[in-house]
Scaffold this active site. Structure first.
Site, PDB file in Angstrom:
ATOM      1  CG  ASP A 112      -1.513   7.707   0.768  1.00  0.00           C
ATOM      2  OD1 ASP A 112      -0.405   8.030   0.303  1.00  0.00           O
ATOM      3  OD2 ASP A 112      -2.599   8.028   0.248  1.00  0.00           O
ATOM      4  CG  ASP A 164      -1.811   1.166   1.341  1.00  0.00           C
ATOM      5  OD1 ASP A 164      -2.316   1.613   0.297  1.00  0.00           O
ATOM      6  OD2 ASP A 164      -1.995   1.667   2.464  1.00  0.00           O
TER       7      ASP A 164
END
Length: 406
Positions: free
Chosen positions: A247, A245
């Site tokens: 953020d 991922d």
């Protein structure tokens, strides 16, 4: 545990007797299942998979050049399996092969084709079968990418309503790829004349509402056509890969409903660049999977995001790391797309574009939606927390990879 659950099959039956004429001249001196990838026959990858998924017995139904397979696998003990054989004439069709092998079949078994490999998730397959209550269940590739020609129609209840090997029925959607859980009793449907097993058995079962389907979006790989061999070669290379991922994993996560809209707003988390360097040095391919609803909400444009990602990739390379590709979902929270996590659409897209085996890949995220997307795609979810930082997770992945036998 119910009696049915206790009867989860431990025997796999593999149809491996055809001449493989479409694969000539590769099959002039060997069955197609013995075509090698990275020094190992295609069929050996299947057998290793079966062992990993808890199968103990394999019955190979042979015809064409059977000695090539028997001499290589023997009794199966080298692979930790009990391998047996049923050998008939090379020109026999599969219905006859199954009739001859009937005395060797368990009450319930898994039936495979020797030329298809799909990352088997037997726990999921079995759970679906038990819940369906049907005597037969096939595995169906959703075929969203037009990889093959559709051959089935699956109803909303998960039952196959049409099985058409001729592929002429209007509305077909999905491809039957084997990996079928069957009760031995379905052999009663075999006719006196010889024909293909699936053509003889699956249409009448579908007509009775007795044929279930496990639908998968994960591409299968094969030795069915020469054109697919490069894809299969790439798939079995099994290059170490990890999903990350963005953020909250690589850069500091903005508050809810706020976004990293320009490169100057990108703030790397402590240790993230070091983790990317460690992955690169260990030979891992890094693919980033990110929801970016700010595009749909008008907070930023695709060009804005591209500029942020150029900085992300550039900073990683400057630190000795490498991000090979970034996948993002530009849709809003309620747009109903299949790519916004927790939906697994981006993971399946990456799977097809890079010939990945998702069952061998970890997805490192910081949000429950990341974990849900991972599970839906068949990946291993790794959620970061104050007790598990990115460096810790990467260190474990690298150590695991170093421990894998070459």
């Amino acid at each position: 545990m119910s009696a049915l659950a206790a009867d989860r099959p431990r025997q796999a039956v593999i149809l491996a007797g055809g001449r493989g004429t479409r694969m000539a001249p590769l099959t002039d001196t060997r069955p197609k299942a013995m075509i090698e990838f990275h020094g190992k026959p295609f069929l050996e990858y299947i057998l290793e998979q079966l062992r990993e998924q808890g199968f103990t017995e394999v019955l190979l139904l042979l015809g064409y050049l059977p000695e090539a397979i028997v001499d290589h696998f023997g009794d199966g003990s080298r692979l930790g399996l009990a391998v047996d054989y049923s050998i008939t004439d090379p020109d026999d069709l599969t219905a006859h092969r199954m009739k001859v092998a009937a005395p060797q079949l368990h009450e319930r078994f898994l039936l495979l084709y020797c030329d298809n490999y799909w990352p088997l998730r037997m726990d999921d397959l079995w759970d679906r079968y038990v819940r369906s209550g049907k005597p037969a269940q096939i595995t169906v590739y959703a075929n969203e990418d037009g990889y093959s020609r559709d051959s089935v129609i699956v109803g909303e209840d998960g039952a196959v309503t049409v099985f058409d090997r001729s592929r002429t029925t209007p509305g077909l959607s999905g491809v039957e790829i084997g990996y079928a859980i069957l009760e031995r009793s379905v052999l009663a449907l075999l006719p006196d004349e010889d024909e293909l097993f699936e053509q003889a058995v699956y249409p009448p079962l579908a007509a009775r509402g007795e044929l279930g389907a496990y639908v998968t979006r994960h591409r299968y790989y094969s030795v069915g056509t020469v054109a697919r061999l490069p894809l299969t070669e790439s798939f079995f290379a099994r290059r170490p890969t990890v999903f990350l991922d963005r953020d909250g994993v690589l850069n500091r996560k903005p508050p809810r409903a706020e976004y990293v809209r320009q490169p100057s707003e990108l703030e790397w988390l402590p240790g993230a660049l070091d983790a990317l360097r460690e992955l690169n040095e260990a030979g891992f391919r890094v693919l980033v999977i990110s929801n970016q609803a700010g595009i749909a909400r008008g907070a930023m444009s695709e060009d804005d995001l591209a500029a942020v990602h150029r900085k992300l990739v550039g900073d990683a390379e400057a630190a000795g790391g490498k991000i090979e590709q970034i996948y993002h979902c530009p849709h809003g929270w309620d747009d109903g797309c299949d790519c916004r996590k927790p939906s697994p659409g981006m993971l399946f897209r990456a799977q097809r574009e890079h010939d990945l085996d998702l069952s061998r890949i970890a997805f490192i995220g910081d949000d429950e939606r990341d974990a849900q997307a991972a599970v839906a795609a068949g990946c291993r979810p790794v959620l970061l927390s104050e007790h598990c930082l990115l460096g810790d997770a990467v260190g474990e992945l690298v150590a695991e990879q170093e421990a894998v036998p070459v």
